[in-house]
Scaffold this motif. Structure first.
Motif, PDB file in Angstrom:
ATOM      1  N   GLY A 132      30.383  54.401  66.181  1.00 17.65           N
ATOM      2  CA  GLY A 132      31.367  52.853  66.760  1.00 17.65           C
ATOM      3  C   GLY A 132      33.221  54.289  66.441  1.00 17.65           C
ATOM      4  O   GLY A 132      33.835  53.186  66.614  1.00 17.65           O
ATOM      5  N   PRO A 139      37.116  49.992  65.590  1.00 20.64           N
ATOM      6  CA  PRO A 139      36.342  48.692  65.341  1.00 20.64           C
ATOM      7  C   PRO A 139      36.539  48.025  64.382  1.00 20.64           C
ATOM      8  O   PRO A 139      37.744  48.632  63.331  1.00 20.64           O
ATOM      9  N   GLU A 140      36.209  47.050  64.418  1.00 20.28           N
ATOM     10  CA  GLU A 140      36.993  45.536  64.111  1.00 20.28           C
ATOM     11  C   GLU A 140      36.207  45.725  62.987  1.00 20.28           C
ATOM     12  O   GLU A 140      34.899  46.745  62.036  1.00 20.28           O
ATOM     13  N   THR A 154      37.463  47.936  59.630  1.00 17.76           N
ATOM     14  CA  THR A 154      38.198  49.418  59.555  1.00 17.76           C
ATOM     15  C   THR A 154      38.864  49.688  58.640  1.00 17.76           C
ATOM     16  O   THR A 154      39.551  48.618  58.846  1.00 17.76           O
TER      17      THR A 154
END
Ligand code: F6P
Length: 530
Positions: free
Chosen positions: A499, A510-511, A513
């Motif tokens: 990702g 990426p969400e 993080t």
């Protein structure tokens, strides 16, 4: 199951190992296992007869014997992946049928080994083409075993030079290929899954370096996913497959060992297998107290669980085993670094110690200070050959052996403050100086170590040693009630790395993080833009 051993913890910690030697003149022989030229001496530990009895009882109660039978018979003991564990079949040269799902696996194992040997001969005699160098591209079990063994068997090399690329860091590829000629370099792409990011990226870059698709004729693949090798462009005749019942870190006995076979030839490779097979037979038949893998495991458990030492050092006095500690780190820590038992319950004790090490004598001039005088006791596993290969440098080998023995001896003996004072006084130091310096020269001693002594590091002996450690890991895993053959703990990092590749390329994060990673990414992109 553990109660008896737990009750021994206090006396084990208080025990003076030197007293055990004083009480028993035959302790060295009584607390050693001797088989087929190997001697495993664990007398320099705090294990006494009662301790050994309790350890053996622990192994019996844990079902080591039943699990061992199940493993060798091809039962699916790797329960979380629904697989058999049969690396032993790869070296079962003199064994009867071994069935998995009702089918004898040995005909295919033997046919693949014969194909490897035919291919190896064609490379070594030049009929494949002019090959001077072989580059194995793999990582983890597809790298560490072959690399360690190729290095260990240097005196037996009579084939092409072997090199290894593992790290996704382009420096590994660049530095390894520097000076090689693409026209005479054979590449082995070694990956059980043929999906590992590092290996596939290295393989693609190596193909470019070698000249693109036109160079595919000098590429060989080793994998359990043979269809993926075809997608890469390597045709079936240069693909050596193996079944999923061979774990990555247990795989060098089969096709993953192709680089070893190329380096030393099929006959020496067979000796390597024969050494491992001999250890398998010993492991299956010797009573626990005289069973080398079982006792190696139990000594480890004693040091960790009873005496409370959280790590152990592997210290080969053999430069050619320089990569053995790294190899054992994967074997031991990827196998037994677990928190959950097979039945899904949390373990109530820490399984799998931290394993580390370096060859002697180099380590002596680095971290042995802590081993001798640090507050954390590190059980040491010494290993040494009675003979080396360098007959013309005999004095080197004598010095090597003397150093190995001196280390375990000094760990055991230590030096009291009175002895330190006497030594300093002999040098004519004043009382004030004695007061200042003596304490710094005290060694507590009483630090546990074992020594594995072998005649000489031949292919056969290397096979024995590696199989010994494999079975040790198995026994420890059974005692802790864990599955030593999966490695789910490596997955999360791999997923997140996938990702984060776009993020490192500056294309979104990426969400979920974390703030730390976001700020590191920011900084990386900023530094790169300058
Ligand atoms: O690091 C995890 C792991 O799956 C190891 O168990 C294995 O030896 C290594 O990656 C390489 O995997 P492969 O041979 O599939 O490329």
């Amino acid at each position: 199951m553990w109660a008896e051993l737990d009750a021994m913890a206090q006396s084990a910690r208080a025990c003076r190992i030197a007293d055990l030697f004083e009480a028993d003149a035959s302790r060295a022989a009584g607390f050693s296992v001797d088989t087929d030229g190997l001697l495993f001496d664990y007398s320099k530990t705090s294990i006494d007869a009662a301790g050994r009895e309790a350890l053996v009882a622990l192994a019996e109660a844990a079902g080591v014997s039943e699990k061992r039978t199940a493993m060798f018979a091809g039962e699916a003991i790797n329960e979380t992946e629904g697989r058999a564990v049969l690396h032993t079949a790869l070296r079962a040269l003199d064994s009867g049928p071994i069935s998995v799902d009702g089918k004898d696996v040995l005909p295919e194992v033997n046919a693949t080994r014969e194909r490897m040997a035919a291919f190896t001969r064609s490379v070594r005699d030049g009929s494949f083409g002019h090959i001077t160098d072989v580059v194995n591209i793999g990582i983890g079990g597809s790298d560490l075993g072959p690399l360690m063994a190729v290095m260990a068997l240097a005196p037996y090399h009579d084939g092409p030079r072997c090199h290894f690329i593992s790290n996704v860091d382009g420096a590994d590829l660049t530095d390894t290929l520097a000076g090689l000629d693409p026209a005479s370099t054979l590449f082995i792409v070694a990956s059980k899954t043929f999906t590992t990011q590092e290996t596939m990226l290295n393989a693609r870059s190596a193909l470019k370096w070698a000249g693109g698709d036109a160079a595919l004729g000098r590429f060989v693949a080793i994998s359990s996913a043979v269809e993926k090798c075809a997608d890469f462009g390597i045709p079936a005749e240069r693909v050596f497959g193996f079944e999923d019942w061979v774990g990555g870190r247990y795989s060098m006995w089969g096709p993953i060992g192709l680089s070893i076979m190329l380096a030393v030839g099929p006959a020496a490779f067979e000796k390597f297998l024969r050494g491992a097979q001999a250890m398998d037979q010993h492991f299956q038949s010797a009573p626990f107290a005289q069973n080398m893998p079982v006792m190696l495991a139990l000594v480890g458990i004693w040091n960790q669980q009873v005496c409370g030492h959280p790590s152990r050092a592997v210290l080969p006095y053999e430069q050619r085993l320089a990569r053995l500690p790294a190899y054992l780190q994967q074997l031991e820590m990827e196998s037994n670094g677990k928190s959950v038992a097979l039945d899904g319950t949390s373990l109530d004790r820490v399984a799998g110690p931290v394993v580390w090490g370096e060859p002697g004598t180099n380590g002596q001039h680095a971290f042995y200070q802590l081993i001798h005088q640090g507050q954390q006791v590190v059980p040491c596993e010494f290993m040494v050959g009675a003979e080396g290969h360098e007959v013309e440098l005999i004095e080197h080998h004598r010095a090597l052996v003397a150093n190995c023995l001196a280390q375990s001896e000094s760990l055991l003996r230590g030096r009291t403050e009175a002895e330190a004072r006497a030594q300093l006084a002999d040098k004519g130091l004043s009382d004030a100086k004695l007061d200042q310096l003596a304490k710094h020269r005290v060694f507590s001693g009483n630090r546990p170590s074992t020594t594995l002594l072998y005649p000489r590091l031949t292919p056969y002996v290397l096979g024995q040693i590696v199989a010994l450690y494999e079975h040790r890991v198995f026994v420890e895993g059974v005692i802790y009630g864990i599955n030593s053959f999966d490695q789910w703990g490596v997955e999360l990092g791999k997923e997140l790395a996938g990702g984060l590749v776009p993020a490192v390329e500056g294309q979104g994060v990426p969400e979920g993080t974390s703030g730390s990673t976001l700020s590191l990414l920011d900084r990386i992109l900023h530094l790169r833009d300058r």
